[in-house]
Scaffold this motif. Structure first.
Motif: not given
Length: 267
Positions: A63-69
């Motif tokens: 999804g091209g998301l920014a951040g972290d898991c």
């Protein structure tokens, strides 16, 4: 129409990690919820072999998301998951080391010990799948609730299990009274709870819960989609067994084909 188009798009995606897990039947939903919520931070409490966490991370990446898991686990097991050795964590770590997902973080510690490493109000999607007693899951929810953002959604696994000391269903029934929610009953059950005040992203899903016929179609759809992943795992296991049997048979044939050694000289 758009709602079901989104469901179909999630169901057609192929997971990169398919391993034995009670969570396989919910992997298509993992793809769906991440694509709709577009979280900047996902936290999973109780990763075990990371079938669910890998699905969240894959959807996050695609999804091209920014951040972290973040996956939090001691990787030692418990009374419900059983105890296991370090090979489980080593396999999980090897997968993520080679995944190309720098945003994926493994925290090998207790859920409580991880709290100080995650800022309050920063978690958009929280998956709780640790020890399943009522006391434990209630503690996990209450201690991690301040970490949720305004859009915070909490997912509970095993809400359909009512034996063996499992108490998630009791907490779920209490929480669902006061929050928008959707529930799945297949694959041991999955509860999706809108906790933050802004639930626009999953409004269509939560509205579907209010219409019995529509909710049943959504549940059936995700059950069928999840069954496909579970069948893939069964196929993988059978193929691995066949390959092992073939290697064993070829090895035996090679031994039989080798000429007997010449006897040594007798003096």
């Amino acid at each position: 129409m758009e709602f079901f188009e989104d469901l179909i798009a999630a169901a057609l995606r192929q997971p990169r990690r398919v391993v034995p897990s009670a969570w396989l039947g919910h992997i298509p939903f993992a793809f769906y919820v991440v694509s709709k919520l577009r979280p900047s931070r996902i936290v999973e409490l109780g990763a075990h072999n990371a079938a669910s966490f890998a699905a969240f991370c894959q959807a996050f990446h695609e999804g091209g998301l920014a951040g972290d898991c973040i996956a939090v686990d001691t990787w030692e097991g418990d009374i419900h998951a059983g105890r296991y050795d370090s090979k489980v964590f080593e396999d999980v770590r090897a997968f993520f080391d080679s995944s190309g997902w720098p945003f994926a973080k493994l925290m090998r510690c207790t859920f409580d010990d991880a709290l100080d490493n995650v800022p309050d109000g920063s978690v958009d999607l929280l998956h709780i799948d640790g020890l399943h007693t009522l006391e434990a899951v209630t503690h996990d929810f209450e201690t991690w609730k301040p970490k949720l953002s305004e859009r915070g959604v909490v997912i509970f696994h095993d809400i359909a299990v009512k034996s063996g000391g499992f108490g998630v269903h009791l907490l779920w029934e209490r929480l669902a009274v006061d929050h928008p929610f959707f529930r799945f009953d297949h694959a041991y059950g999955l509860g999706v709870l809108g906790v933050g005040p802004d639930q626009a992203a999953l409004a269509s899903l939560f509205e579907a819960q209010k219409d019995a016929a529509r909710a049943a179609r959504v549940r059936q759809f995700f059950q069928y989609a999840g069954d496909r992943i579970a069948l893939q795992q069964i196929t993988n296991e059978k193929n691995a067994l066949i390959a092992a049997l073939r290697r064993n048979a070829e090895g035996n044939a090679l031994v039989k084909a080798e000429p007997a050694a010449m006897p040594g000289k007798v003096h």
